[in-house]
Design a protein around this motif. Structure first.
Motif, PDB file in Angstrom:
ATOM      1  N   ARG A 379       0.707  -1.243   0.436  1.00 29.93           N
ATOM      2  CA  ARG A 379       0.175  -0.092   0.214  1.00 29.93           C
ATOM      3  C   ARG A 379       0.739   1.517  -0.484  1.00 29.93           C
ATOM      4  O   ARG A 379       0.151   2.320  -0.804  1.00 29.93           O
ATOM      5  N   ARG A 383       0.521   4.300  -2.967  1.00 26.33           N
ATOM      6  CA  ARG A 383       0.429   5.845  -2.401  1.00 26.33           C
ATOM      7  C   ARG A 383       1.250   6.337  -3.377  1.00 26.33           C
ATOM      8  O   ARG A 383       1.414   7.501  -3.486  1.00 26.33           O
ATOM      9  N   GLU A 388      -4.371   8.146  -7.008  1.00 18.40           N
ATOM     10  CA  GLU A 388      -5.001   8.183  -7.491  1.00 18.40           C
ATOM     11  C   GLU A 388      -6.219   6.413  -7.322  1.00 18.40           C
ATOM     12  O   GLU A 388      -7.409   6.796  -7.475  1.00 18.40           O
ATOM     13  N   ASN A 390      -5.745   4.958  -4.738  1.00 22.75           N
ATOM     14  CA  ASN A 390      -5.611   5.443  -2.711  1.00 22.75           C
ATOM     15  C   ASN A 390      -4.780   3.664  -1.999  1.00 22.75           C
ATOM     16  O   ASN A 390      -3.503   4.352  -2.497  1.00 22.75           O
ATOM     17  N   ASP A 391      -5.544   2.912  -2.253  1.00 24.12           N
ATOM     18  CA  ASP A 391      -4.708   1.950  -1.327  1.00 24.12           C
ATOM     19  C   ASP A 391      -4.900   0.755  -2.576  1.00 24.12           C
ATOM     20  O   ASP A 391      -4.301  -0.637  -2.694  1.00 24.12           O
TER      21      ASP A 391
END
Length: 475
Positions: A379, A383, A388, A390-391
């Protein structure tokens, strides 16, 4: 093709598999012969060695594509599909490492790999996520200055549209035009078979998720990086009996009627019998089946009071079964083995039916929602590289896991990388990336995994899959 012709062809191919020592698993040749079929896409081979779809008569791949004319070993040949001599080849555990070989796709600074996946045709896969998933791990390494013996990795990803003839076409394109070092198959039994056999004919290493064993066993270039469908079926029977209370319930299997799913089906029937469990409904459906067949099957399962349903088919057809089941307020326990079942896009669509909640599926990777538990760096990478997103999502998570495993393998192959040295290193290596299964290959066994993760659909919580067991090899 007459039945007698098909049987003769199957018998000939059984002899071929017996002759091919590399990666041979026991009983696979017998399974192929019993099926009366053996081919790279669940099809049959005609007298010229072309691969034919038994349902449509379409030529999926020519004999030249599959290497059945010149490159594939027979009982009288002295070479394997990769051109190594059986008396002193990679099947010999004591053989010295190759001193030279094919460096296609390898430069002083870059290793180019090719991958194919059913981005369309089998499951609702966002193409943007698939492309980002194929690249994210390698971009993260580059961002952090990490090289593989001084090299970075470039990935070419092609859509095979869940079609074996298209899989051969895109794999040929990646080999001949893109000049990749190796090929990877993300999912899709028939497509993996077809591309792996093409790759064997041209000596290109090929790695994939575990699917069938028929048509892949004996290929010296092929390596399965998760458990195959037939290897998972005894685990499914054990799971049904030990965890799901199936001993006093009615059980079923619904499966695609091709040779590439038959070994998984047969393994399940045997495992259930060995466990003392009944199989009360056994339904094969064409790979082209649609909503009307799904409706009929859901109705039959409901009417017969089936409690547990094991699936060996594509997620798209399962979603149609879920819709039909939900409309009848029929909620069996769904189980199965298949890498695409546990994509959250499948859960999101399936939860709308009202029939998915509590489904439990085997997968080579843990659920995306649990990714931080297994590798929090994933993750962080999303990022940093794709803010764009998110995770990220499970397509990116799968790509990360696959690339991380391949990283280990490329490191082990050494600085002077060739295709031959890469396969030699795999045949004598143990690998574990902290996400997928532990892998251990030998010159005699190219099916390296022996454990799975189990994910459960939690529609009432968040319409996602959640990991309930990890690295399981018994229950």
């Amino acid at each position: 093709m007459s039945r007698s012709t098909a049987v003769r062809i199957a018998a000939t191919l059984c002899a071929i598999l017996v002759a091919a020592a590399c990666g041979q698993k026991p009983n696979v040749a017998d399974q192929a012969s019993a099926a009366g079929l053996i081919g790279a896409s669940g099809g049959v081979l005609d007298a010229e060695g072309n691969l034919i779809d038994p349902e449509t008569g379409e030529i999926i791949a020519t004999a030249e594509d599959l290497g059945t004319t010149d490159s594939t070993s027979t009982a009288d040949d002295s070479t394997t599909p990769s051109g190594t001599n059986d008396s002193d080849g990679p099947d010999d555990p004591e053989a010295p490492p190759p001193t030279s070989g094919d460096t296609t796709g390898v430069s002083a600074t870059v290793i180019k790999i090719g991958a194919h996946a059913p981005i369309t045709g089998a499951a609702p896969v966002p193409s943007d996520s698939a492309n980002k998933g194929a690249a994210i791990y390698w971009r993260w390494l580059e961002r952090n200055g990490v090289k593989i013996h001084g090299r970075s990795v470039d990935v070419v990803l092609r859509n095979d549209n869940y079609n074996p003839s298209q899989a051969v076409s895109v794999c040929r394109q990646m080999v001949e035009e893109d000049e990749v070092f190796l090929l990877q198959g993300a999912a899709g039994t028939d497509q993996i078979q077809a591309c792996a056999r093409y790759a064997a004919s041209v000596g290109v290493p090929y790695l994939s998720a575990g699917v069938t064993e028929v048509g892949l066993t004996g290929l010296p270039n092929y390596f399965a990086v998760s458990m195959t469908y037939p290897d998972q079926q005894p685990l499914i029977a054990d799971f049904l009996k030990s965890d799901l209370g199936a001993a006093n319930e009615k059980n079923a299997i619904v499966w695609f009627n091709t040779a590439s799913f038959k070994d998984g089906h047969d393994a399940f029937i045997k495992a259930m019998d060995d466990a003392g469990l009944s199989v009360d409904y056994d339904r094969a459906v064409p790979k082209t089946a649609g909503a009307s067949e799904a409706q009929a099957i859901a109705t039959e399962l409901n009417q017969r009071g089936i409690d547990n349903v094991n699936l060996l088919l594509a997620p798209v057809f399962w979603l149609q079964m879920l819709n039909a089941s939900g409309a009848q307020a029929y909620h069996p326990q769904w189980v199965g083995a298949g890498i695409q079942f546990t994509f959250d896009a499948v859960a999101t669509a399936g939860c709308r039916s009202g029939s998915l909640n509590g489904a439990k599926m085997f997968s080579p990777f843990p659920a995306w929602v649990d990714s931080n538990k297994y590798d929090p760096e994933f993750r962080q990478a999303v990022r940093a590289i794709y803010p764009e997103e998110n995770d990220g999502d499970d397509f990116m998570w799968l790509g990360w896991s696959s690339a991380k495993a391949l990283h280990e393998m490329l490191l082990k192959a050494g600085k002077d990388l060739t295709r031959e040295k890469f396969m030699y290193a795999l045949e004598r290596g143990d690998f574990f990336n902290g996400i997928g299964p532990h892998l251990s290959f030998t010159p005699e066994d190219h099916f390296g995994a022996g454990e799975v993760h189990v994910s459960e659909a939690k529609c009432s919580q968040d319409n996602r899959w959640h990991t309930i067991h990890d690295w399981v090899n018994d229950f």
